[in-house]
Scaffold this active site. Structure first.
Site, PDB file in Angstrom:
ATOM      1  N   ASN A  23       0.923  -1.203  -0.050  1.00 32.83           N
ATOM      2  CA  ASN A  23      -0.080   0.008  -0.038  1.00 32.83           C
ATOM      3  C   ASN A  23       0.864   1.137   0.000  1.00 32.83           C
ATOM      4  O   ASN A  23       1.710   1.591   0.938  1.00 32.83           O
ATOM      5  CB  ASN A  23      -0.976   0.013   1.315  1.00 32.83           C
ATOM      6  CG  ASN A  23      -1.943   1.298   1.507  1.00 32.83           C
ATOM      7  OD1 ASN A  23      -2.535   1.260   2.652  1.00 32.83           O
ATOM      8  ND2 ASN A  23      -2.183   1.765   0.408  1.00 32.83           N
ATOM      9  N   GLN A  43      -2.330   6.669  -1.766  1.00 34.79           N
ATOM     10  CA  GLN A  43      -2.542   7.722  -0.883  1.00 34.79           C
ATOM     11  C   GLN A  43      -1.618   8.845  -0.756  1.00 34.79           C
ATOM     12  O   GLN A  43      -0.073   8.365  -0.751  1.00 34.79           O
ATOM     13  CB  GLN A  43      -2.800   7.449   0.807  1.00 34.79           C
ATOM     14  CG  GLN A  43      -4.301   6.861   0.911  1.00 34.79           C
ATOM     15  CD  GLN A  43      -4.314   5.451   0.560  1.00 34.79           C
ATOM     16  OE1 GLN A  43      -3.363   4.786   0.739  1.00 34.79           O
ATOM     17  NE2 GLN A  43      -5.409   4.786   0.443  1.00 34.79           N
ATOM     18  N   ASN A 101      -6.633  10.102  -0.465  1.00 34.61           N
ATOM     19  CA  ASN A 101      -6.837   9.006  -1.506  1.00 34.61           C
ATOM     20  C   ASN A 101      -6.650   9.337  -2.984  1.00 34.61           C
ATOM     21  O   ASN A 101      -6.362  10.530  -3.162  1.00 34.61           O
ATOM     22  CB  ASN A 101      -8.119   8.672  -1.479  1.00 34.61           C
ATOM     23  CG  ASN A 101      -8.506   7.703  -0.173  1.00 34.61           C
ATOM     24  OD1 ASN A 101      -7.373   7.019   0.263  1.00 34.61           O
ATOM     25  ND2 ASN A 101      -9.430   7.229   0.255  1.00 34.61           N
ATOM     26  N   CYS A 109      -5.237   6.122   8.173  1.00 30.07           N
ATOM     27  CA  CYS A 109      -4.584   5.052   7.273  1.00 30.07           C
ATOM     28  C   CYS A 109      -3.603   4.487   8.356  1.00 30.07           C
ATOM     29  O   CYS A 109      -2.695   4.977   8.384  1.00 30.07           O
ATOM     30  CB  CYS A 109      -4.132   5.648   5.968  1.00 30.07           C
ATOM     31  SG  CYS A 109      -3.312   4.524   5.111  1.00 30.07           S
ATOM     32  N   GLY A 110      -3.901   3.277   8.455  1.00 33.50           N
ATOM     33  CA  GLY A 110      -2.859   2.486   9.335  1.00 33.50           C
ATOM     34  C   GLY A 110      -1.874   2.331   8.620  1.00 33.50           C
ATOM     35  O   GLY A 110      -0.550   2.628   9.517  1.00 33.50           O
ATOM     36  N   ASN A 111      -1.446   1.816   7.559  1.00 29.25           N
ATOM     37  CA  ASN A 111      -0.448   1.660   6.854  1.00 29.25           C
ATOM     38  C   ASN A 111       0.266   2.894   6.484  1.00 29.25           C
ATOM     39  O   ASN A 111       1.678   2.914   6.939  1.00 29.25           O
ATOM     40  CB  ASN A 111      -0.538   0.984   5.364  1.00 29.25           C
ATOM     41  CG  ASN A 111      -1.096  -0.368   5.372  1.00 29.25           C
ATOM     42  OD1 ASN A 111      -0.657  -1.163   6.396  1.00 29.25           O
ATOM     43  ND2 ASN A 111      -2.013  -0.876   4.576  1.00 29.25           N
ATOM     44  N   ARG A 130     -12.283   2.903   0.103  1.00 32.06           N
ATOM     45  CA  ARG A 130     -12.905   3.964  -0.281  1.00 32.06           C
ATOM     46  C   ARG A 130     -12.124   5.042  -1.009  1.00 32.06           C
ATOM     47  O   ARG A 130     -11.272   5.566  -0.395  1.00 32.06           O
ATOM     48  CB  ARG A 130     -13.521   4.763   1.015  1.00 32.06           C
ATOM     49  CG  ARG A 130     -14.508   5.914   0.579  1.00 32.06           C
ATOM     50  CD  ARG A 130     -14.876   6.564   2.011  1.00 32.06           C
ATOM     51  NE  ARG A 130     -13.991   6.659   3.023  1.00 32.06           N
ATOM     52  CZ  ARG A 130     -14.053   7.393   4.167  1.00 32.06           C
ATOM     53  NH1 ARG A 130     -15.150   7.990   4.604  1.00 32.06           N
ATOM     54  NH2 ARG A 130     -12.826   7.694   5.087  1.00 32.06           N
ATOM     55  N   CYS A 161      -4.540  -2.945   3.858  1.00 33.57           N
ATOM     56  CA  CYS A 161      -5.163  -1.634   4.228  1.00 33.57           C
ATOM     57  C   CYS A 161      -5.223  -1.905   5.742  1.00 33.57           C
ATOM     58  O   CYS A 161      -5.730  -2.895   6.372  1.00 33.57           O
ATOM     59  CB  CYS A 161      -6.667  -1.563   3.784  1.00 33.57           C
ATOM     60  SG  CYS A 161      -7.735  -0.436   4.692  1.00 33.57           S
ATOM     61  N   GLY A 162      -4.473  -1.178   6.613  1.00 33.32           N
ATOM     62  CA  GLY A 162      -4.199  -1.151   7.767  1.00 33.32           C
ATOM     63  C   GLY A 162      -5.664  -1.168   8.684  1.00 33.32           C
ATOM     64  O   GLY A 162      -5.722  -1.779   9.659  1.00 33.32           O
ATOM     65  N   THR A 163      -6.362   0.098   8.430  1.00 30.05           N
ATOM     66  CA  THR A 163      -7.487   0.269   9.288  1.00 30.05           C
ATOM     67  C   THR A 163      -8.416  -1.092   8.748  1.00 30.05           C
ATOM     68  O   THR A 163      -9.444  -1.249   9.683  1.00 30.05           O
ATOM     69  CB  THR A 163      -8.209   1.749   9.003  1.00 30.05           C
ATOM     70  OG1 THR A 163      -8.530   1.720   7.517  1.00 30.05           O
ATOM     71  CG2 THR A 163      -7.390   2.780   9.347  1.00 30.05           C
TER      72      THR A 163
END
Length: 270
Positions: free
Chosen positions: A13, A47, A65, A74-76, A201, A209-211
């Site tokens: 990501n 992102q 995004n 965004c976790g990542n 999204r 996707c971390g989240t």
């Protein structure tokens, strides 16, 4: 004026990071973010991440995004920024304050507490978010969790069998989700293991996707499908998710720097 950037990724990501904490960067607009994220005519990324000074934390992180829309978390990207910062930090985001620190296996991020109320997801009207009475073709009875941004999770026998490229945008833009939604399809493989694919999204299919990993793990834990610490494996690799007794979600995983460069904002209409 040429603006420096750092290209980074978390399990594939990928991000363009602009560090505005000490350097001058152009005012970020949705159009400029989308232009820089374009993989054919820009730098290319899932992102764009903008770092800014903060009065509430060590610094502020804004996330755009690839379609230019600004999102809450965004976790990542947080793991990537934690790696770039090189030390423990409190980070202000539109989704709340979070923290990142070096850890065995990469960067560990305290993602905050999950939200389950229908109006905190948010949904367009009240319903049970643990087992939602809705469906799209073979995907039905999902759970919804907000972990700084909104997620809906479907538990399926085989995540790879789902045509997520087709169903993802349909669900993302359904009127049930007034702020749109991240779409997760997950398969439980053991009490401590989940396989996951995500339609993000504003970004589409993503390698990680971390989240989404956090939301999926929490949804599975709420349903009693897994224990309170799990490994979530995405196409880009694994993330370790723990839901602590104090209600905090902790995500641990790898991040990496790819390369550095600079661009002229005038080339992108800025």
């Amino acid at each position: 004026m040429r603006v420096p950037f750092v290209k980074m990724h978390g399990l594939g990501n990928d991000f363009v990071v602009l560090d505005g904490r000490t350097e001058s960067v152009p005012a970020m607009t949705n159009a400029l973010a989308a232009a820089l994220a374009d993989r054919h005519t820009g730098i290319g990324c899932d992102q764009l991440v903008l770092l800014e000074p903060s009065d509430a934390a060590d610094f502020r992180m804004r996330i755009f995004n690839s379609d230019g829309s600004e999102v809450e978390a965004c976790g990542n990207a947080t793991r990537a920024v934690g790696l770039l910062h090189g030390a423990a930090a409190r980070i202000e985001t539109a989704g709340g304050l979070i923290s990142a620190s070096p850890a065995e296996g990469g960067i560990s991020v305290e993602m905050g507490q999950p939200r389950f109320d229908w109006d905190r997801i948010p949904l367009a009207y009240a319903m049970d978010t643990l087992t939602m009475p809705v469906g799209w073709e073979d995907l039905d009875a999902p759970t919804a969790v907000n972990v700084g941004n909104p997620h809906v999770i479907f538990f399926v026998p085989d995540t790879d069998a789902v045509d997520l490229a087709r169903l993802g945008p349909e669900i993302e833009h359904d009127p049930l989700f007034p702020e749109r939604i991240n779409v997760n399809v997950a398969t439980i493989t053991a009490r401590d293991s989940i396989r996951l694919r995500v339609w993000e999204r504003g970004a589409g299919l993503t390698r990680a996707c971390g989240t989404g990993a956090c939301a999926t793990a929490i949804g599975a834990m709420r349903r009693g499908l897994v224990d309170r610490a799990v490994t979530v494996t995405l196409p880009g690799g694994p993330l370790r998710i723990e839901w602590r007794d104090d209600d905090e979600i902790v995500m641990t995983g790898a991040a990496a720097e790819s390369f550095r460069g600079a661009f002229d904002p005038a080339d992108y209409g800025a």
